[in-house]
Enzyme design. Structure first.
Site, mmCIF file in Angstrom:
data_model
loop_
_atom_site.group_PDB
_atom_site.id
_atom_site.type_symbol
_atom_site.label_atom_id
_atom_site.label_comp_id
_atom_site.label_asym_id
_atom_site.label_seq_id
_atom_site.Cartn_x
_atom_site.Cartn_y
_atom_site.Cartn_z
ATOM 1 N N ASP A 33 0.850 -1.195 0.000
ATOM 2 C CA ASP A 33 0.000 0.000 0.000
ATOM 3 C C ASP A 33 0.887 1.247 0.000
ATOM 4 N N THR A 36 -1.786 6.460 0.610
ATOM 5 C CA THR A 36 -2.285 7.759 0.170
ATOM 6 C C THR A 36 -3.166 8.307 1.293
ATOM 7 N N ALA A 82 -5.833 -1.907 -4.728
ATOM 8 C CA ALA A 82 -5.214 -0.574 -4.735
ATOM 9 C C ALA A 82 -5.825 0.279 -5.831
ATOM 10 N N ALA A 83 -6.319 1.428 -5.446
ATOM 11 C CA ALA A 83 -6.938 2.314 -6.432
ATOM 12 C C ALA A 83 -7.190 3.677 -5.808
ATOM 13 N N THR A 125 -15.615 -2.646 -10.281
ATOM 14 C CA THR A 125 -16.796 -1.966 -9.752
ATOM 15 C C THR A 125 -17.967 -2.018 -10.736
ATOM 16 N N ASP A 126 -19.170 -1.940 -10.203
ATOM 17 C CA ASP A 126 -20.352 -1.888 -11.077
ATOM 18 C C ASP A 126 -20.404 -0.578 -11.868
ATOM 19 N N GLU A 127 -19.592 0.409 -11.453
ATOM 20 C CA GLU A 127 -19.634 1.706 -12.150
ATOM 21 C C GLU A 127 -19.144 1.602 -13.587
ATOM 22 N N TYR A 153 -13.088 8.283 -12.813
ATOM 23 C CA TYR A 153 -12.860 7.094 -11.971
ATOM 24 C C TYR A 153 -13.347 5.829 -12.676
ATOM 25 N N SER A 156 -11.320 4.825 -15.643
ATOM 26 C CA SER A 156 -10.012 4.220 -15.316
ATOM 27 C C SER A 156 -10.194 2.774 -14.856
ATOM 28 N N LYS A 157 -11.263 2.506 -14.119
ATOM 29 C CA LYS A 157 -11.506 1.116 -13.677
ATOM 30 C C LYS A 157 -11.857 0.239 -14.880
ATOM 31 N N ASN A 182 -21.974 -0.767 -4.305
ATOM 32 C CA ASN A 182 -21.481 0.067 -3.193
ATOM 33 C C ASN A 182 -21.358 -0.723 -1.899
ATOM 34 N N PRO A 208 -24.645 17.121 3.345
ATOM 35 C CA PRO A 208 -24.755 17.613 1.960
ATOM 36 C C PRO A 208 -25.259 16.552 0.987
HETATM 37 P P1 NAD Z 1 -10.025 3.101 -0.513
HETATM 38 O O1 NAD Z 1 -9.865 4.413 -1.202
HETATM 39 O O2 NAD Z 1 -10.618 3.058 0.847
HETATM 40 O O3 NAD Z 1 -8.588 2.401 -0.404
HETATM 41 C C1 NAD Z 1 -7.667 2.391 -1.453
HETATM 42 C C2 NAD Z 1 -6.319 1.930 -0.901
HETATM 43 O O4 NAD Z 1 -5.395 1.856 -2.013
HETATM 44 C C3 NAD Z 1 -5.705 2.904 0.119
HETATM 45 O O5 NAD Z 1 -5.178 2.190 1.209
HETATM 46 C C4 NAD Z 1 -4.590 3.581 -0.663
HETATM 47 O O6 NAD Z 1 -3.492 4.005 0.158
HETATM 48 C C5 NAD Z 1 -4.172 2.480 -1.627
HETATM 49 N N1 NAD Z 1 -3.520 3.008 -2.840
HETATM 50 C C6 NAD Z 1 -3.951 4.023 -3.638
HETATM 51 N N2 NAD Z 1 -3.055 4.225 -4.624
HETATM 52 C C7 NAD Z 1 -2.080 3.286 -4.486
HETATM 53 C C8 NAD Z 1 -0.898 2.980 -5.214
HETATM 54 N N3 NAD Z 1 -0.531 3.691 -6.306
HETATM 55 N N4 NAD Z 1 -0.129 1.959 -4.780
HETATM 56 C C9 NAD Z 1 -0.468 1.254 -3.667
HETATM 57 N N5 NAD Z 1 -1.561 1.507 -2.934
HETATM 58 C C10 NAD Z 1 -2.362 2.513 -3.336
HETATM 59 O O7 NAD Z 1 -10.814 2.188 -1.536
HETATM 60 P P2 NAD Z 1 -11.911 1.039 -1.256
HETATM 61 O O8 NAD Z 1 -13.226 1.667 -1.143
HETATM 62 O O9 NAD Z 1 -11.411 0.137 -0.205
HETATM 63 O O10 NAD Z 1 -11.877 0.287 -2.676
HETATM 64 C C11 NAD Z 1 -10.961 -0.771 -2.904
HETATM 65 C C12 NAD Z 1 -11.155 -1.291 -4.301
HETATM 66 O O11 NAD Z 1 -12.492 -1.756 -4.466
HETATM 67 C C13 NAD Z 1 -10.949 -0.234 -5.391
HETATM 68 O O12 NAD Z 1 -10.286 -0.851 -6.467
HETATM 69 C C14 NAD Z 1 -12.352 0.174 -5.787
HETATM 70 O O13 NAD Z 1 -12.376 0.591 -7.137
HETATM 71 C C15 NAD Z 1 -13.100 -1.119 -5.575
HETATM 72 N N6 NAD Z 1 -14.542 -1.005 -5.252
HETATM 73 C C16 NAD Z 1 -14.935 -0.219 -4.195
HETATM 74 C C17 NAD Z 1 -16.290 -0.186 -3.843
HETATM 75 C C18 NAD Z 1 -16.780 0.643 -2.688
HETATM 76 O O14 NAD Z 1 -18.002 0.756 -2.499
HETATM 77 N N7 NAD Z 1 -15.916 1.232 -1.864
HETATM 78 C C19 NAD Z 1 -17.216 -0.940 -4.569
HETATM 79 C C20 NAD Z 1 -16.764 -1.718 -5.648
HETATM 80 C C21 NAD Z 1 -15.418 -1.753 -5.961
HETATM 81 O O1 DAU Z 2 -20.713 1.326 -7.015
HETATM 82 C C1 DAU Z 2 -19.420 1.083 -6.539
HETATM 83 C C2 DAU Z 2 -18.726 2.399 -6.261
HETATM 84 O O2 DAU Z 2 -19.342 2.944 -5.105
HETATM 85 C C3 DAU Z 2 -17.223 2.240 -6.046
HETATM 86 O O3 DAU Z 2 -16.639 1.802 -7.254
HETATM 87 C C4 DAU Z 2 -16.594 3.573 -5.621
HETATM 88 O O4 DAU Z 2 -15.229 3.377 -5.319
HETATM 89 C C5 DAU Z 2 -17.309 4.054 -4.381
HETATM 90 O O5 DAU Z 2 -16.796 5.315 -3.993
HETATM 91 C C6 DAU Z 2 -18.819 4.164 -4.650
HETATM 92 O O6 DAU Z 2 -19.097 5.226 -5.615
HETATM 93 P P1 DAU Z 2 -20.344 6.220 -5.436
HETATM 94 O O7 DAU Z 2 -20.075 7.440 -6.213
HETATM 95 O O8 DAU Z 2 -21.625 5.513 -5.650
HETATM 96 O O9 DAU Z 2 -20.202 6.474 -3.832
HETATM 97 P P2 DAU Z 2 -20.289 7.815 -2.951
HETATM 98 O O10 DAU Z 2 -20.313 7.352 -1.541
HETATM 99 O O11 DAU Z 2 -19.280 8.828 -3.353
HETATM 100 O O12 DAU Z 2 -21.729 8.383 -3.319
HETATM 101 C C7 DAU Z 2 -22.892 7.597 -3.149
HETATM 102 C C8 DAU Z 2 -24.085 8.441 -3.582
HETATM 103 O O13 DAU Z 2 -24.252 9.510 -2.643
HETATM 104 C C9 DAU Z 2 -23.902 9.107 -4.928
HETATM 105 O O14 DAU Z 2 -25.156 9.131 -5.606
HETATM 106 C C10 DAU Z 2 -23.463 10.520 -4.598
HETATM 107 C C11 DAU Z 2 -24.164 10.791 -3.276
HETATM 108 N N1 DAU Z 2 -23.465 11.702 -2.327
HETATM 109 C C12 DAU Z 2 -22.188 11.429 -2.005
HETATM 110 C C13 DAU Z 2 -21.487 12.235 -1.144
HETATM 111 C C14 DAU Z 2 -20.049 11.943 -0.793
HETATM 112 C C15 DAU Z 2 -24.138 12.779 -1.773
HETATM 113 O O15 DAU Z 2 -25.333 13.005 -2.045
HETATM 114 N N2 DAU Z 2 -23.453 13.584 -0.905
HETATM 115 C C16 DAU Z 2 -22.156 13.372 -0.578
HETATM 116 O O16 DAU Z 2 -21.579 14.186 0.201
#
Ligand code: NAD
Ligand code: DAU
Length: 339
Positions: A33, A36, A82-83, A125-127, A153, A156-157, A182, A208
């Site tokens: 890791d 970041t 990592a992302a 991700t589903d995105e 984002y 890139s995924k 999510n 917000p």
């Molecule tokens: P996060 O942002 O909480 O964690 C990302 C981690 O990656 C951090 O620890 C960061 O330090 C590390 N990182 C970033 N850049 C790096 C680099 N260049 N080299 C090494 N480490 C690095 O993210 P998360 O929410 O835990 O998501 C993890 C993975 O799952 C991501 O690939 C994301 O796209 C995917 N994902 C997330 C969600 C979600 O809802 N959070 C849903 C579906 C998929």
């Molecule tokens: O679907 C999987 C994805 O879910 C992952 O790939 C991403 O890494 C993860 O961040 C997440 O993306 P979203 O954009 O769906 O998540 P976020 O929590 O940023 O936002 C969820 C919803 O809430 C979205 O419709 C935007 C809204 N939102 C978000 C924030 C941060 C608000 O209304 N207010 C806010 O302050």
């Protein structure tokens, strides 16, 4: 067995490390890791002294350092979490998203080709499927849904997913990809909807909500995601994509109102702010394939998962208060100041 977990100091990666060390106490986990803003070493404190765990601070884009680690540790499996993961940050500054999410993935796969691997797993991700209209509740993302991205984002995924599929077909890399909806749960960075609303509500700050709050997300408890990845590593077919989601669609505004109710806070804290650019309307996963082929089903109901999550944030104030005192304040001013 040695498993490389990249991004393991973040939200889902850390939950995955805890899950794997608990379920497979004899396996060795090496976390790579960069730490970041989203990576947090205190999250990994409970496993730092475990002799089967090693943490290495490294950027996955640094080819020499990554290759050196592969030489030293000879991993059997790589799971790439990592992302750069936050959509709003990608709208502000896309470049680092391309570097880490695309080029970092390439470095990891090149190392797998050079040193050999039993399985490379890409956490996607589903995105990548774009969004669905609100007036078509009959539509869901399947693995056949075309890639159609909205934000830097998700682009890139998606680029990384295509590269993984290319490495599988061209070089025979034994790769799998999962596309999850999510997640929510412990250690979720408070820039994302659920943890941000919890910590703001606890601090009596405005909540917000973007646009009208009508956007729909399909929420999954993080441990269910970890279990699905474990199953894919064990039984998933190489070259395949598996969608992961729990048919738990909710509107943002309903989540925020629920958090207010649970914390005994007034809904007057809710503040409607300017919408996210290119904001995806609805995500909804069809998880039929992973259910049929691997027997996976989500186990945690949202009603229980959200209670566990809120309880975690109440019991672990120091974890998030430390985050709020750093770079986060600048981010928050930039992101929400003029909204
Ligand atoms: P996060 O942002 O909480 O964690 C990302 C981690 O990656 C951090 O620890 C960061 O330090 C590390 N990182 C970033 N850049 C790096 C680099 N260049 N080299 C090494 N480490 C690095 O993210 P998360 O929410 O835990 O998501 C993890 C993975 O799952 C991501 O690939 C994301 O796209 C995917 N994902 C997330 C969600 C979600 O809802 N959070 C849903 C579906 C998929
Ligand atoms: O679907 C999987 C994805 O879910 C992952 O790939 C991403 O890494 C993860 O961040 C997440 O993306 P979203 O954009 O769906 O998540 P976020 O929590 O940023 O936002 C969820 C919803 O809430 C979205 O419709 C935007 C809204 N939102 C978000 C924030 C941060 C608000 O209304 N207010 C806010 O302050």
């Amino acid at each position: 067995m040695t498993v490389f977990v990249t991004g393991g100091a973040g939200f889902i990666g850390s939950n995955f490390i805890f899950y794997m060390l608990d379920k497979y106490p004899d396996s060795r986990i090496v976390c790579l890791d960069k730490l970041t803003y989203a990576g947090n070493l205190t999250t990994l404190a409970p496993v730092m002294k475990n002799p089967n765990f090693r943490f290495v601070k490294v950027d996955i884009c640094r080819r020499d350092a990554v290759f050196q680690l592969f030489r030293e540790e000879q991993p059997d499996v790589v799971v790439n979490f990592a992302a750069e993961s936050h959509v709003d940050r990608s709208i502000e500054s896309p470049e680092v998203f391309l570097q880490t999410n695309v080029l970092g993935t390439q470095v990891l796969m090149d190392a797998c080709r050079e040193y050999g691997i039993r399985r490379y797993h890409q956490v996607s991700t589903d995105e990548v499927y774009g969004d669905l209209p609100l007036d078509r509740p009959d539509l869901f993302f399947t693995e056949q849904t075309p890639i159609h991205t909205s934000s830097p984002y998700s682009a890139s995924k998606a680029a990384a997913d295509l590269l993984v599929q290319a490495y599988h077909r061209t070089y025979g890399l034994p790769a799998t990809i999962s596309r999850c909806s999510n997640n929510y749960g412990p250690y979720h960075f408070p820039e994302k909807l659920i943890p941000l609303m919890i910590v703001n509500a606890l601090n009596d700050k405005p909540l917000p909500v973007y646009g009208q709050g009508l956007n729909v997300r399909d929420w999954l408890y993080v441990e269910d995601h970890c279990k699905a990845i474990d199953l894919i590593l064990e039984k998933g077919r190489e070259g395949e994509v598996y969608n992961i989601g729990g048919h738990n669609e909710m509107r943002n505004i309903d989540i925020v109102r629920l958090i207010c109710r649970k914390l005994g806070k007034p809904e007057s804290l809710i503040t409607y702010v300017t919408d996210r650019k290119g904001h995806d309307m609805r995500y909804a996963i069809d998880p039929a394939k992973i259910h049929r082929e691997l027997g996976w089903l989500p186990e945690t109901k949202f009603a229980d998962g959200i209670d566990k999550t809120i309880a975690w944030y109440l019991e672990n104030r120091r974890w998030w208060q430390t985050i709020l005192s750093g770079e986060y304040q600048d981010y928050y001013r930039r992101m929400y100041g003029n909204r």
